[in-house]
Write an enzyme that holds these catalytic residues in place. Structure first.
Site, PDB file in Angstrom:
ATOM      1  N   GLY A 230       0.832  -1.199   0.000  1.00  0.00           N
ATOM      2  CA  GLY A 230       0.000   0.000   0.000  1.00  0.00           C
ATOM      3  C   GLY A 230       0.865   1.246   0.000  1.00  0.00           C
ATOM      4  O   GLY A 230       1.829   1.354  -0.769  1.00  0.00           O
ATOM      5  N   ASP A 261      -2.543  -3.761  -9.683  1.00  0.00           N
ATOM      6  CA  ASP A 261      -2.435  -4.233 -11.072  1.00  0.00           C
ATOM      7  C   ASP A 261      -1.393  -3.404 -11.830  1.00  0.00           C
ATOM      8  O   ASP A 261      -0.615  -3.937 -12.627  1.00  0.00           O
ATOM      9  CB  ASP A 261      -3.790  -4.122 -11.781  1.00  0.00           C
ATOM     10  CG  ASP A 261      -4.908  -4.726 -10.950  1.00  0.00           C
ATOM     11  OD1 ASP A 261      -4.623  -5.684 -10.202  1.00  0.00           O
ATOM     12  OD2 ASP A 261      -6.040  -4.224 -11.030  1.00  0.00           O
TER      13      ASP A 261
HETATM   14  O1  LIG Z   1     -13.072  -9.684  -7.884  1.00  0.00           O
HETATM   15  P1  LIG Z   1     -11.592  -9.707  -8.238  1.00  0.00           P
HETATM   16  O2  LIG Z   1     -11.330 -10.424  -9.521  1.00  0.00           O
HETATM   17  O3  LIG Z   1     -10.725 -10.164  -7.110  1.00  0.00           O
HETATM   18  O4  LIG Z   1     -11.161  -8.187  -8.435  1.00  0.00           O
HETATM   19  C1  LIG Z   1     -11.772  -7.422  -9.434  1.00  0.00           C
HETATM   20  C2  LIG Z   1     -11.366  -5.986  -9.263  1.00  0.00           C
HETATM   21  O5  LIG Z   1     -11.745  -5.475  -7.986  1.00  0.00           O
HETATM   22  O6  LIG Z   1      -9.962  -5.901  -9.364  1.00  0.00           O
HETATM   23  C3  LIG Z   1      -9.571  -4.749 -10.093  1.00  0.00           C
HETATM   24  C4  LIG Z   1      -8.686  -3.909  -9.230  1.00  0.00           C
HETATM   25  O7  LIG Z   1      -7.557  -4.632  -8.836  1.00  0.00           O
HETATM   26  C5  LIG Z   1     -10.845  -4.053 -10.508  1.00  0.00           C
HETATM   27  O8  LIG Z   1     -10.720  -3.606 -11.826  1.00  0.00           O
HETATM   28  C6  LIG Z   1     -11.921  -5.089 -10.368  1.00  0.00           C
HETATM   29  O9  LIG Z   1     -13.173  -4.537 -10.078  1.00  0.00           O
END
Ligand SMILES: O=P(O)(O)OC[C@@]1(O)O[C@H](CO)[C@@H](O)[C@@H]1O
Length: 325
Positions: A230, A261
Site C-alpha cells: 500500500g 495491477d
Molecule cells: O473480484 P476480483 O477479480 O478479485 O477483483 C476485481 C477488481 O476489484 O480488481 C480490479 C482492481 O484490482 C478491478 O478492476 C476489479 O473490479
C-alpha cells in the site's frame, strides 16, 4: 516480446463518488459517475498497452459486451471466449476523505468449454511471449485449482508466469506443488496473511513474520515475490536471495483501485526492458503510486510515472518500510 494476461472474471468498474461520508439507509446524490473496463488482468493490459508494449488480453466476454467495445476502443489486442451472460459490474464507492469501498459482483460462471477455450487462447499466445499473467478471482463454480492447471499448461511454452489472485484460488495454487509454482507471485499483505494462515495485522506489524511467509513461498517453488505494501511501497524477494524494498514518492491518493495491477504492469515492463531486480521493483512502485494518484481505476501513461522519485534500498528490516499503513 509480448505479455499475455488472463482475466477469468473481468468487470465493468463503475466508480460512484459520494458527496460526503457514506450514510447507510440514506439517499446519496452522486457526482457524475464513470465506468471503465476492469478486472485485474485487464488493468495490467491497459497499463502495459499505454506504455506501448505488446500485450494480448484473454477474457471471457460476448463479442457485443460493452467491455469488449471499450477495450477495442483503447486499441487492445483481445482473445475472447464468448459467454451467454453480460460481464459483471463492480462498484467503487469513494468518499471525500479518500475512503474507498469496493462491491464486487460474483461474475458469470464459466462452463468447461469456455474454460478450455480460454486455456487454449492463453497457451497459443504464450508461445513466444515473455510473460503470462493470470489475474484476479475465479468466477463461481470454477475449479479452485484452475490456475495451477494453467501454470502447468503454459510452462512448456517457455513464457514466464505471474499470478495475482487471492483467497481460495491462491491457497489452491500454492498447495498444488512446485510444478504449479509461478515465476512471480504478487500478494498484498492481506493475501500474504491468507497464505501464512495469520492475520493481516500480524503481517503488517511484524516484518519478520512477513519475511518468514515470503520465505515459505520460495520453498514452495515461487521464484520472485512482489509484496505490495500500500502506501509503504513494496518489497521484492528473489529465489537467488536478493531482497529490496522501495518507498513511493509522496502523492495525493485519489483511488487505490487497480494500483496493485499497475504495480504488476510496472514490474513486467521493467523486465521487458531487461531491468535488474531493483529496477523491476522501482518500476512496480512507481506505477502503483501513479495509479493511486489517478481517479477510479484509471491507469497511468509512462509520462505520469516517476521512477526516479522511488527510493529503493537493499534488505527489508531496519532501513525498510515499517509495514504500517
Ligand atoms: O473480484 P476480483 O477479480 O478479485 O477483483 C476485481 C477488481 O476489484 O480488481 C480490479 C482492481 O484490482 C478491478 O478492476 C476489479 O473490479
Amino acid at each position: 516480446m509480448s505479455i499475455v494476461t488472463l482475466t477469468a472474471n473481468p468487470s465493468l468498474d463503475r466508480t460512484l463518488s459520494l458527496p460526503g461520508p457514506l450514510e447507510r439507509g440514506s439517499v446519496a446524490r452522486l457526482a457524475p459517475s464513470s465506468t471503465e473496463p476492469g478486472g485485474k488482468g485487464v488493468n495490467v493490459s491497459r497499463a502495459v498497452a499505454a506504455a506501448g508494449a505488446d500485450v494480448v488480453s484473454v477474457l471471457p466476454a460476448a463479442d457485443d459486451d460493452p467491455i469488449v467495445r471499450a477495450l477495442q476502443q483503447l486499441g487492445l489486442r483481445l482473445a475472447t471466449a464468448p459467454i451467454g451472460q453480460p460481464v459483471r459490474t463492480n462498484y467503487t464507492l469513494t468518499e471525500p476523505d479518500g475512503t474507498t469501498t469496493k462491491l464486487n459482483e460474483p461474475g458469470a460462471p464459466l462452463d468447461e468449454a469456455t474454460r478450455s477455450a480460454l486455456a487454449a487462447a492463453v497457451a497459443e499466445h504464450a508461445a513466444g511471449a515473455r510473460w503470462v499473467a493470470l489475474c484476479g478471482s475465479l468466477p463461481p463454480g470454477t475449479p479452485l485449482d484452475w490456475y495451477a492447471d494453467l501454470v502447468r499448461a503454459v510452462r512448456p511454452t517457455g513464457a514466464r508466469i505471474a499470478v495475482d489472485t487471492s483467497e481460495a484460488p491462491l491457497l489452491a495454487l500454492l498447495a498444488a506443488g512446485p510444478d504449479a509454482a509461478p515465476d512471480l507471485l504478487k500478494p498484498n499483505t492481506e493475501e500474504l496473511a491468507q497464505l501464512a494462515g495469520t492475520t493481516e495485522a500480524e503481517v503488517v506489524a511484524d516484518p519478520e513474520a512477513a519475511l518468514a511467509a515470503v520465505a515459505v513461498l520460495h520453498e514452495r517453488g515461487v521464484r520472485e515475490v512482489l509484496l505490495t505494501l500500500g502506501a509503504d511501497g513494496a518489497l521484492l524477494s528473489t529465489a537467488d536471495g536478493e531482497l529490496f524494498s522501495a518507498r513511493p514518492p509522496a502523492i495525493t491518493v485519489r483511488s487505490t483501485v487497480g494500483a496493485g495491477d499497475c504495480s504488476l504492469a510496472g514490474y513486467l515492463l521493467a523486465d521487458l526492458d531487461g531491468g535488474s531486480a531493483a529496477d523491476r521493483l522501482r518500476s512496480a512502485v512507481a506505477y502503483g503510486a501513479a495509479s493511486a494518484s489517478l481517479p477510479g481505476s484509471a491507469v497511468p501513461t509512462p509520462a505520469q510515472v516517476d521512477g526516479p522519485a522511488v527510493r529503493v534500498t537493499p534488505g527489508f528490516a531496519g532501513s525498510a518500510p515499517s509495514l504500517s499503513h
